[in-house]
Design an enzyme around this catalytic site. Structure first.
Site, PDB file in Angstrom:
ATOM      1  N   HIS A  17      -4.946  12.057  43.108  1.00  0.00           N
ATOM      2  CA  HIS A  17      -5.196  13.330  42.432  1.00  0.00           C
ATOM      3  C   HIS A  17      -3.895  14.094  42.205  1.00  0.00           C
ATOM      4  O   HIS A  17      -3.276  14.565  43.153  1.00  0.00           O
ATOM      5  CB  HIS A  17      -6.155  14.158  43.298  1.00  0.00           C
ATOM      6  CG  HIS A  17      -6.568  15.457  42.708  1.00  0.00           C
ATOM      7  ND1 HIS A  17      -6.257  16.663  43.288  1.00  0.00           N
ATOM      8  CD2 HIS A  17      -7.293  15.740  41.603  1.00  0.00           C
ATOM      9  CE1 HIS A  17      -6.777  17.639  42.574  1.00  0.00           C
ATOM     10  NE2 HIS A  17      -7.402  17.108  41.539  1.00  0.00           N
ATOM     11  N   HIS A  59      -1.835  21.508  35.632  1.00  0.00           N
ATOM     12  CA  HIS A  59      -3.242  21.831  35.870  1.00  0.00           C
ATOM     13  C   HIS A  59      -3.626  23.208  35.347  1.00  0.00           C
ATOM     14  O   HIS A  59      -4.596  23.361  34.602  1.00  0.00           O
ATOM     15  CB  HIS A  59      -3.567  21.747  37.364  1.00  0.00           C
ATOM     16  CG  HIS A  59      -4.976  22.147  37.685  1.00  0.00           C
ATOM     17  ND1 HIS A  59      -5.336  23.452  37.960  1.00  0.00           N
ATOM     18  CD2 HIS A  59      -6.113  21.417  37.775  1.00  0.00           C
ATOM     19  CE1 HIS A  59      -6.633  23.515  38.196  1.00  0.00           C
ATOM     20  NE2 HIS A  59      -7.132  22.297  38.089  1.00  0.00           N
TER      21      HIS A  59
END
Length: 269
Positions: A17, A59
């Site tokens: 991740h 992100h």
């Protein structure tokens, strides 16, 4: 309490991740190199479009949290982002390598694709499109064009594709499916909506991506999704108990900040 029936043993894919983001700053070359060294089967990244049309791995909508700069990614050009340090927010005492600007500069998706191509083994890529965005539609268009340059936009079949595209936006996944039907897609969700709990996903989507909190609270959702013919890729799974739960439920992929530790727990290191 819901009784969990052990699923048949199978190889669970371990997806890093934002890279090995517990050990290195997220979405940096340092984090992804570490993930490959750790043995991750796949790398997960978020992509946003800069003001001058480059896909970068960031992100948040703004760069404030993960860099020493400020502002929205969509309002900044690549040169603006390249001048920022995306590693200074994380304690570098444990890894002097982070002091190398080449490892903590903004990471373009193109550079990440080059890293994967040079990995020396099959490393898959899970690309998440972020929404809402001022560049609606252009993100998917630029993404598929870039994948095409690397020969990844038209795999022989979804099963053979080393790339999958994920999103919380069903519209984004629909755009991808229309333009590149053989690239698999994953519908991400952080809420156990009635539709998902019944095993239903947007048309054409091959896999569900529930958050670990959903799986803890509603473990039966995995079986219903499997019965409907869907894979289940769970995020973000860092705790040993959650890894064990995913193993028992038979999910296809674990998305984790700790790929090395998860691989060890799975007996693969």
């Amino acid at each position: 309490m819901t009784r969990v029936t052990p699923a048949p043993a199978h190889r669970i894919q371990v997806v890093a991740h934002r890279g090995s983001s517990e050990d290195a700053p997220e979405h940096t070359l340092a984090a992804y190199r570490k993930a490959i060294e750790d043995g991750a089967d796949a790398l997960e990244c978020d992509v946003r479009l800069t003001a001058d049309g480059h896909l970068v791995c960031v992100h948040d909508r703004r760069v404030n949290r993960t860099s020493n700069g400020r502002g929205a990614v969509s309002a900044l050009e690549l040169a603006d982002l390249a001048a920022l340090d995306f590693g200074s927010w994380k304690d570098a005492a444990e890894s002097p390598d982070w002091k190398d600007p080449s490892l903590t500069s903004v990471l373009t998706l193109e550079r990440l694709l080059e890293l994967v191509a040079d990995a020396g083994r099959r490393v898959e890529l899970a690309v998440e499109t972020k929404h809402p965005t001022r560049w609606a539609g252009q993100v998917e268009e630029r993404l598929l064009a870039l994948l095409g340059r690397f020969g990844l936009a038209a795999p022989a079949s979804p099963e053979e594709s080393p790339v999958r595209i994920m999103s919380f936006s069903a519209r984004s996944l629909h755009r991808v499916a229309e333009a590149a039907p053989r690239i698999p897609t994953v519908y991400l969700t952080q809420f156990a909506t009635p539709r998902v709990r019944e095993g239903r996903l947007p048309a054409g989507v091959r896999a569900a991506g529930p958050g670990i909190r959903i799986v803890r609270s509603h473990p039966g959702i995995v079986a219903r999704l499997h019965e409907a013919g869907h894979q289940v890729h769970v995020w973000t799974v860092d705790e040993p108990a959650d890894v064990e739960l995913c193993m028992r439920l038979g999910v296809e992929a674990i998305i984790t900040n700790r790929p090395g530790q998860v691989l060890s727990q799975l007996g693969r290191r």
